[in-house]
Design a protein around this motif. Structure first.
Motif, PDB file in Angstrom:
ATOM      1  N   LYS A 144       0.837  -1.191   0.000  1.00 15.50           N
ATOM      2  CA  LYS A 144       0.000   0.000   0.000  1.00 15.50           C
ATOM      3  C   LYS A 144       0.873   1.243   0.000  1.00 15.50           C
ATOM      4  O   LYS A 144       1.806   1.355   0.794  1.00 15.50           O
ATOM      5  CB  LYS A 144      -0.925   0.035   1.218  1.00 15.50           C
ATOM      6  N   GLU A 145       0.562   2.150  -0.928  1.00  6.08           N
ATOM      7  CA  GLU A 145       1.166   3.479  -0.957  1.00  6.08           C
ATOM      8  C   GLU A 145       2.688   3.458  -0.800  1.00  6.08           C
ATOM      9  O   GLU A 145       3.264   4.141   0.041  1.00  6.08           O
ATOM     10  CB  GLU A 145       0.500   4.368   0.088  1.00  6.08           C
ATOM     11  N   GLY A 146       3.320   2.644  -1.620  1.00  8.09           N
ATOM     12  CA  GLY A 146       4.772   2.665  -1.681  1.00  8.09           C
ATOM     13  C   GLY A 146       5.510   1.730  -0.754  1.00  8.09           C
ATOM     14  O   GLY A 146       6.740   1.757  -0.715  1.00  8.09           O
ATOM     15  N   CYS A 147       4.809   0.903   0.015  1.00  6.43           N
ATOM     16  CA  CYS A 147       5.544  -0.006   0.905  1.00  6.43           C
ATOM     17  C   CYS A 147       4.748  -1.273   1.186  1.00  6.43           C
ATOM     18  O   CYS A 147       3.535  -1.323   1.002  1.00  6.43           O
ATOM     19  CB  CYS A 147       5.909   0.685   2.206  1.00  6.43           C
ATOM     20  N   HIS A 148       5.476  -2.272   1.619  1.00  4.76           N
ATOM     21  CA  HIS A 148       4.880  -3.513   2.094  1.00  4.76           C
ATOM     22  C   HIS A 148       4.796  -3.403   3.615  1.00  4.76           C
ATOM     23  O   HIS A 148       5.822  -3.451   4.280  1.00  4.76           O
ATOM     24  CB  HIS A 148       5.750  -4.722   1.704  1.00  4.76           C
ATOM     25  N   PRO A 149       3.598  -3.207   4.173  1.00  3.84           N
ATOM     26  CA  PRO A 149       3.483  -3.104   5.629  1.00  3.84           C
ATOM     27  C   PRO A 149       4.077  -4.335   6.316  1.00  3.84           C
ATOM     28  O   PRO A 149       3.997  -5.450   5.802  1.00  3.84           O
ATOM     29  CB  PRO A 149       1.970  -3.020   5.874  1.00  3.84           C
TER      30      PRO A 149
END
Length: 170
Positions: A144-149
């Motif tokens: 999500k939104e530029g990263c892998h949580p």
């Protein structure tokens, strides 16, 4: 669905028909969204494939040739993005025909196709379809939104939260 399903690229006069079809379904799609897709198609950044039967719009998907998802971009995997079939035509083979056409186009330039899917129930039909067609998770987890949580992170579940899949085409 008894009529023949045809797949072709988006044309200028399709944009208003698509917006109207989704409006009847209760979805608010903006004309500018599809005009932007048409512009990107002309610039060869994206292909937009639409499904029709007797000149009636049934659904569409797009192929982004240089994905915004970093793992796909870094490995030159084209991504199938924004895949929608009108509710009344789902489970009639429209989505499969669109995916067949997309995969045939992609395999001319890549060994793999990529696709992302949302995680809440609205995406259930798509999740099942991708697995049935041989797409497997890329193994990197949700994005999500530029990263892998990471474990312990708090994220909002919305359209931007996705799991990405790949399929070997050749």
């Amino acid at each position: 669905m008894n009529q023949e399903i045809k797949i072709r690229k988006l044309r200028e006069n399709d944009c208003t028909n698509i917006v109207s079809a989704f409006e009847i379904q209760g979805w608010n799609q903006k004309l500018s969204h599809f005009q932007n897709y048409l512009d990107e198609q002309k610039k060869k950044k994206r292909d937009v494939l639409i499904a029709t039967s007797n000149d009636e719009f049934l659904g569409y998907l797009t192929i982004v040739w240089n994905s915004n998802y970093p793992p796909f971009r870094e490995t030159a995997i084209p991504e199938i993005v924004d895949f929608n079939v009108l509710d009344k035509y789902q489970k009639h083979g429209v989505g499969s025909k669109l995916l067949d056409a997309a995969e045939n186009a992609i395999k001319k330039v890549s060994e793999y196709a990529g696709i992302g899917v949302g995680l809440f129930p609205d995406y259930g039909n798509a999740q099942r379809l991708y697995v049935k067609r041989g797409y497997i998770p890329d193994g990197l987890g949700i994005y999500k939104e530029g990263c892998h949580p990471q474990f312990g992170d708090i994220v909002t579940v919305d359209d931007a939260l996705a799991l990405y899949f790949t399929k070997k085409l050749r």
